[in-house]
Design a protein around this motif. Structure first.
Motif, PDB file in Angstrom:
ATOM      1  N   LEU A  23       0.822  -1.204   0.000  1.00 45.35           N
ATOM      2  CA  LEU A  23       0.000   0.000   0.000  1.00 45.35           C
ATOM      3  C   LEU A  23       0.861   1.262   0.000  1.00 45.35           C
ATOM      4  CD1 LEU A  23      -2.805   1.320   0.194  1.00 45.35           C
ATOM      5  CD2 LEU A  23      -2.632   1.125   2.684  1.00 45.35           C
ATOM      6  N   PHE A  24       1.863   1.302   0.890  1.00 45.93           N
ATOM      7  CA  PHE A  24       2.723   2.482   0.957  1.00 45.93           C
ATOM      8  C   PHE A  24       3.581   2.625  -0.303  1.00 45.93           C
ATOM      9  CE2 PHE A  24       2.159   2.115   5.694  1.00 45.93           C
ATOM     10  CZ  PHE A  24       1.521   3.348   5.835  1.00 45.93           C
ATOM     11  N   LEU A  25       4.039   1.499  -0.865  1.00 46.63           N
ATOM     12  CA  LEU A  25       4.808   1.555  -2.114  1.00 46.63           C
ATOM     13  C   LEU A  25       3.950   2.122  -3.247  1.00 46.63           C
ATOM     14  CD1 LEU A  25       7.380   0.885  -3.707  1.00 46.63           C
ATOM     15  CD2 LEU A  25       6.436  -1.403  -4.117  1.00 46.63           C
ATOM     16  N   THR A  26       2.697   1.692  -3.303  1.00 46.12           N
ATOM     17  CA  THR A  26       1.783   2.186  -4.337  1.00 46.12           C
ATOM     18  C   THR A  26       1.553   3.690  -4.194  1.00 46.12           C
ATOM     19  OG1 THR A  26       0.647   0.053  -4.489  1.00 46.12           O
ATOM     20  CG2 THR A  26      -0.546   1.994  -5.281  1.00 46.12           C
ATOM     21  N   ILE A  27       1.285   4.139  -2.983  1.00 47.54           N
ATOM     22  CA  ILE A  27       1.045   5.563  -2.750  1.00 47.54           C
ATOM     23  C   ILE A  27       2.287   6.387  -3.088  1.00 47.54           C
ATOM     24  CG2 ILE A  27       0.550   7.297  -0.979  1.00 47.54           C
ATOM     25  CD1 ILE A  27      -1.160   5.170   0.434  1.00 47.54           C
ATOM     26  N   PHE A  28       3.460   5.900  -2.664  1.00 48.26           N
ATOM     27  CA  PHE A  28       4.709   6.619  -2.923  1.00 48.26           C
ATOM     28  C   PHE A  28       4.966   6.737  -4.427  1.00 48.26           C
ATOM     29  CE2 PHE A  28       9.276   6.209  -3.903  1.00 48.26           C
ATOM     30  CZ  PHE A  28       9.725   7.419  -3.386  1.00 48.26           C
ATOM     31  N   LEU A  29       4.790   5.637  -5.165  1.00 49.37           N
ATOM     32  CA  LEU A  29       5.056   5.661  -6.606  1.00 49.37           C
ATOM     33  C   LEU A  29       4.039   6.526  -7.346  1.00 49.37           C
ATOM     34  CD1 LEU A  29       6.064   1.941  -7.304  1.00 49.37           C
ATOM     35  CD2 LEU A  29       7.550   3.961  -7.214  1.00 49.37           C
ATOM     36  N   LEU A  30       2.797   6.524  -6.883  1.00 48.95           N
ATOM     37  CA  LEU A  30       1.786   7.378  -7.507  1.00 48.95           C
ATOM     38  C   LEU A  30       2.141   8.859  -7.334  1.00 48.95           C
ATOM     39  CD1 LEU A  30      -1.627   5.680  -6.601  1.00 48.95           C
ATOM     40  CD2 LEU A  30      -0.678   6.010  -8.887  1.00 48.95           C
ATOM     41  N   ILE A  31       2.491   9.227  -6.110  1.00 49.12           N
ATOM     42  CA  ILE A  31       2.860  10.621  -5.836  1.00 49.12           C
ATOM     43  C   ILE A  31       4.100  11.008  -6.637  1.00 49.12           C
ATOM     44  CG2 ILE A  31       3.662  12.224  -4.065  1.00 49.12           C
ATOM     45  CD1 ILE A  31       1.949  10.680  -2.051  1.00 49.12           C
ATOM     46  N   ILE A  45       8.359   3.559 -15.477  1.00 50.77           N
ATOM     47  CA  ILE A  45       7.577   2.991 -14.372  1.00 50.77           C
ATOM     48  C   ILE A  45       6.535   2.012 -14.904  1.00 50.77           C
ATOM     49  CG2 ILE A  45       5.700   4.677 -14.230  1.00 50.77           C
ATOM     50  CD1 ILE A  45       7.677   3.293 -11.261  1.00 50.77           C
ATOM     51  N   PHE A  46       5.973   2.304 -16.086  1.00 50.65           N
ATOM     52  CA  PHE A  46       5.021   1.365 -16.694  1.00 50.65           C
ATOM     53  C   PHE A  46       5.716   0.038 -17.000  1.00 50.65           C
ATOM     54  CE2 PHE A  46       3.159  -0.647 -20.409  1.00 50.65           C
ATOM     55  CZ  PHE A  46       1.822  -0.716 -20.065  1.00 50.65           C
ATOM     56  N   THR A  47       6.911   0.115 -17.557  1.00 53.49           N
ATOM     57  CA  THR A  47       7.653  -1.100 -17.927  1.00 53.49           C
ATOM     58  C   THR A  47       8.074  -1.891 -16.698  1.00 53.49           C
ATOM     59  OG1 THR A  47       8.506   0.055 -19.889  1.00 53.49           O
ATOM     60  CG2 THR A  47       9.635  -1.974 -19.214  1.00 53.49           C
ATOM     61  N   VAL A  48       8.625  -1.193 -15.711  1.00 52.88           N
ATOM     62  CA  VAL A  48       9.126  -1.863 -14.506  1.00 52.88           C
ATOM     63  C   VAL A  48       7.991  -2.533 -13.730  1.00 52.88           C
ATOM     64  CG1 VAL A  48      10.228  -1.519 -12.259  1.00 52.88           C
ATOM     65  CG2 VAL A  48      11.158  -0.399 -14.294  1.00 52.88           C
ATOM     66  N   MET A  49       6.911  -1.798 -13.509  1.00 50.58           N
ATOM     67  CA  MET A  49       5.796  -2.355 -12.742  1.00 50.58           C
ATOM     68  C   MET A  49       5.119  -3.497 -13.485  1.00 50.58           C
ATOM     69  SD  MET A  49       6.013  -0.798  -9.946  1.00 50.58           S
ATOM     70  CE  MET A  49       4.568  -1.516  -9.162  1.00 50.58           C
ATOM     71  N   SER A  50       5.058  -3.395 -14.816  1.00 50.81           N
ATOM     72  CA  SER A  50       4.487  -4.490 -15.603  1.00 50.81           C
ATOM     73  C   SER A  50       5.342  -5.743 -15.484  1.00 50.81           C
ATOM     74  CB  SER A  50       4.357  -4.074 -17.075  1.00 50.81           C
ATOM     75  OG  SER A  50       3.456  -3.007 -17.226  1.00 50.81           O
ATOM     76  N   CYS A 120       0.539   5.458 -14.218  1.00 48.95           N
ATOM     77  CA  CYS A 120      -0.126   5.158 -12.946  1.00 48.95           C
ATOM     78  C   CYS A 120      -0.898   3.837 -12.963  1.00 48.95           C
ATOM     79  CB  CYS A 120      -1.090   6.298 -12.580  1.00 48.95           C
ATOM     80  SG  CYS A 120      -0.281   7.863 -12.213  1.00 48.95           S
ATOM     81  N   LEU A 121      -1.347   3.398 -14.138  1.00 47.30           N
ATOM     82  CA  LEU A 121      -2.173   2.195 -14.217  1.00 47.30           C
ATOM     83  C   LEU A 121      -1.494   0.944 -13.647  1.00 47.30           C
ATOM     84  CD1 LEU A 121      -4.117   2.408 -17.602  1.00 47.30           C
ATOM     85  CD2 LEU A 121      -5.025   2.495 -15.283  1.00 47.30           C
ATOM     86  N   PHE A 126      -0.597  -3.170  -9.546  1.00 52.11           N
ATOM     87  CA  PHE A 126       0.262  -3.908  -8.620  1.00 52.11           C
ATOM     88  C   PHE A 126      -0.451  -4.148  -7.306  1.00 52.11           C
ATOM     89  CE2 PHE A 126       3.229  -3.446  -5.019  1.00 52.11           C
ATOM     90  CZ  PHE A 126       3.952  -4.617  -5.174  1.00 52.11           C
ATOM     91  N   LEU A 127      -1.121  -3.127  -6.783  1.00 55.34           N
ATOM     92  CA  LEU A 127      -1.842  -3.271  -5.517  1.00 55.34           C
ATOM     93  C   LEU A 127      -3.115  -4.090  -5.699  1.00 55.34           C
ATOM     94  CD1 LEU A 127      -2.078  -2.458  -2.508  1.00 55.34           C
ATOM     95  CD2 LEU A 127      -3.404  -0.472  -3.270  1.00 55.34           C
ATOM     96  N   ALA A 128      -3.892  -3.772  -6.731  1.00 55.38           N
ATOM     97  CA  ALA A 128      -5.196  -4.421  -6.916  1.00 55.38           C
ATOM     98  C   ALA A 128      -5.078  -5.895  -7.271  1.00 55.38           C
ATOM     99  CB  ALA A 128      -5.983  -3.685  -8.001  1.00 55.38           C
ATOM    100  N   LEU A 129      -4.051  -6.259  -8.047  1.00 60.30           N
ATOM    101  CA  LEU A 129      -3.923  -7.633  -8.517  1.00 60.30           C
ATOM    102  C   LEU A 129      -3.140  -8.533  -7.575  1.00 60.30           C
ATOM    103  CD1 LEU A 129      -3.217  -6.960 -12.305  1.00 60.30           C
ATOM    104  CD2 LEU A 129      -5.364  -7.714 -11.270  1.00 60.30           C
TER     105      LEU A 129
END
Length: 231
Positions: A23-31, A45-50, A120-121, A126-129
């Motif tokens: 959760l905190f990683l998601t919030i930090f990366l979004l900000i 970030i899209f490539t890395v998170m994918s 951001c997607l 990452f969090l939702a899945l």
């Protein structure tokens, strides 16, 4: 298109990873993504998170693409509107249709909006899945997020998937009756689907409310609390 995100969230390699960390990683990366406003960072970030979702969490690529499909469609439509109907500056392309033009500012605005959302997607994915909704809501409750916000999120989550399930059921029913065998029948089927799904959604919402009332709902939904491990 059947897509069971809740099943995926419960069955991946990162399900048992600390939900607070995710959760905190998601919030930090979004900000960070929104604050930097950098096209190249959005692509990175899209490539890395994918890659993390597909290789570390080991989520099926088809499921991941299904997750991206609906928001991606809205993003593309929104960005096209931004490109053709907003912005000032020098004209770089004239469509010849009702005086609609593409300007330098509108193209820049549309492209950068597209890549910011695209960046951001996968962060949200990452969090939702990888985290069941019950764990996410428990984390929010622990962080003292107002109960009304958590309950609205839970009801919205439930309603969205009821809505998608109804669409899937109705589409399959139409397909078995050859509702999409030609362009004309496809348009008619989509029109019937659009007009009917709203009424079906209202009916399902009323059923949900009745089920809550029958279980003693008093305006507060009990949340999942993980059991403490005994040493």
């Amino acid at each position: 298109m059947k897509f069971d995100m809740d099943y995926i969230a419960h069955n991946n390699e990162l399900t048992e990873t600390n939900p607070y960390f995710k959760l905190f990683l998601t919030i930090f990366l979004l900000i960070l993504t929104l604050a930097l406003d950098n096209l190249y960072f959005d692509i990175i970030i899209f490539t890395v998170m994918s890659i993390i979702i597909l290789t570390i969490a080991k989520i099926n690529i088809k499921s991941y693409l299904k997750f991206l499909t609906i928001p991606m469609a809205f993003v593309i439509i929104t960005c096209l509107f931004l490109i053709f109907f907003f912005g000032n500056g020098p004209v770089i392309y004239r469509t010849g249709i009702f005086g609609i033009v593409v300007t330098k500012d509108s193209l820049h605005y549309g492209v950068y909006t597209f890549f910011r959302v695209i960046g951001c997607l996968p962060i949200l994915g990452f969090l939702a899945l990888t985290t069941p909704i019950a764990k996410i809501l428990h984390c929010l409750a622990t962080l003292k997020v107002p109960k009304i916000v958590i309950e609205i999120a839970l009801l919205m989550y439930n309603s969205i998937f009821i809505f998608l399930n109804e669409i899937d059921t109705m589409q399959k029913a139409q397909e078995t009756r050859l509702g999409y065998h030609s362009y004309i029948s496809s348009f008619k089927s989509l029109g019937a689907l659009s007009s009917t799904i709203f009424l079906r959604s209202l009916d399902k919402s009323e059923t949900l409310q009745n089920s809550l009332d029958s279980r003693g709902y008093t305006g507060e939904i009990p949340l999942y609390k993980p059991q403490k491990r005994e040493d």
